[in-house]
Design a protein around this motif. Sequence first.
Motif, short mmCIF file in Angstrom:
data_model
loop_
_atom_site.label_atom_id
_atom_site.label_comp_id
_atom_site.label_asym_id
_atom_site.label_seq_id
_atom_site.Cartn_x
_atom_site.Cartn_y
_atom_site.Cartn_z
N UNK A 61 0.83 -1.19 0.00
CA UNK A 61 0.00 0.00 0.00
C UNK A 61 0.87 1.25 0.00
N UNK A 62 0.38 2.28 -0.66
CA UNK A 62 1.09 3.55 -0.67
C UNK A 62 0.95 4.28 0.66
N UNK A 63 1.77 5.32 0.85
CA UNK A 63 1.74 6.04 2.12
C UNK A 63 0.38 6.67 2.38
N UNK A 64 -0.31 7.08 1.31
CA UNK A 64 -1.63 7.69 1.51
C UNK A 64 -2.62 6.69 2.09
N UNK A 65 -2.44 5.40 1.76
CA UNK A 65 -3.32 4.37 2.30
C UNK A 65 -2.86 3.91 3.69
N UNK A 66 -1.57 3.88 3.91
CA UNK A 66 -1.05 3.48 5.22
C UNK A 66 -1.58 4.42 6.30
N UNK A 67 -1.77 5.69 5.96
CA UNK A 67 -2.31 6.65 6.94
C UNK A 67 -3.73 6.29 7.36
N UNK A 68 -4.41 5.49 6.55
CA UNK A 68 -5.78 5.08 6.85
C UNK A 68 -5.83 3.64 7.37
N UNK A 69 -4.71 3.18 7.92
CA UNK A 69 -4.60 1.78 8.32
C UNK A 69 -5.67 1.38 9.32
N UNK A 70 -6.08 2.30 10.22
CA UNK A 70 -7.10 1.95 11.20
C UNK A 70 -8.43 1.60 10.53
N UNK A 71 -8.68 2.18 9.34
CA UNK A 71 -9.91 1.87 8.61
C UNK A 71 -9.81 0.50 7.95
N UNK A 72 -8.63 0.11 7.55
CA UNK A 72 -8.42 -1.20 6.92
C UNK A 72 -8.49 -2.33 7.94
N UNK A 73 -8.09 -2.02 9.17
CA UNK A 73 -7.87 -3.08 10.15
C UNK A 73 -9.08 -3.99 10.34
N UNK A 74 -10.22 -3.44 10.75
CA UNK A 74 -11.37 -4.30 11.06
C UNK A 74 -11.86 -5.03 9.82
N UNK A 75 -11.78 -4.39 8.67
CA UNK A 75 -12.24 -5.03 7.43
C UNK A 75 -11.31 -6.18 7.04
N UNK A 76 -10.02 -5.99 7.20
CA UNK A 76 -9.06 -7.02 6.79
C UNK A 76 -9.00 -8.21 7.76
N UNK A 77 -9.65 -8.12 8.92
CA UNK A 77 -9.78 -9.32 9.74
C UNK A 77 -10.73 -10.31 9.06
#
Length: 318
Positions: free
Chosen positions: A69-85
């Motif tokens: 993921x690019x840095x712009x997406x890494x900044x939104x990692x908390x949004x990815x977390x629950x979905x990627x479980x």
Amino acid sequence: MDSLYLNMIRYPNLIHANSPPLRYLDQMRWRVSNPDFSMHAGFADLQYGAFVPRWKVQTFMTQLGKSALGKDRIRLADMYFSIWTNQYPWILSNPLLLASGNHQAVRRLQRTLEADLTETPKDYFERVEDEPRLYERDVRASCGNDRCLFITNMDHAPSPTLFKYDKDNFTGIPHIERTYNELMAMPSTEFWNEHAYHKAVDSDPNSCWNSYTNPKAGDYFGMIMMGKVLPKLLQIYTCNDIRKPENLFDVSVTNNGTDWISCKTRAMTPWQQVPPRISIRLDCGETIEYIRAIRMTFLEDGPEPFNVCGFALDTVVV
């Protein structure tokens, strides 16, 4: 947070999060499912308090490291977390602030799941849905005193399994929300602001949870408590006109969360009834030394939505 923790220790494999009532229904719409590639994911905003298994965080860090993921997406990692479980988080409707969601994480999850449909995928994404399944979950909100949990099987949102999510057919979160709205008439924001789950147990008899639809035989509501009690008197605060409450419910209790025992109920004499309370004497048998949870199950279909404005178990009042 104590009551949220109480639910977490019952099912420690899941994400448990608080959600503001006005955004709770939104997050119920931010769940997606597609059995073709074992997708069963949902979003939870973690900023309002959450308990998360440490191993899920460690797995997520591995996922991020391999995601490119690019840095712009890494900044939104908390949004990815629950979905990627790739699990549905257990969200309680409690009076807090605002929340939001992210569709890019869902699209990326689908691409990852589709890329490896083997029996032993090596991408660090879960395929098996955790228990309890959505239809088995009944904890809805924390009590105002943070010492108990309000439970009911009456859900106000359709199951995400009623439609198949596919990134090529959905343009974003609003599109998913519209799909949920087409599946079932969900409460309006105004209605939910007045009658959210926590209103049943906020220690204010003037505020009430409303079931929104007429209860059916077998529907139930109740409480899970932190401590041990042995009540002889059950009082339910409600604005519904109930003439014979002892005939309306089957009252059952448990001291281990698994084995439920029905109590004998007896009507109070008319002069002891104090509207808007309904009072029921309980006899749960000599084998019951204490209880940790109680639930009231409707014995027949109700003629109108039911309101719960508070409970009293002897001297325990919420």
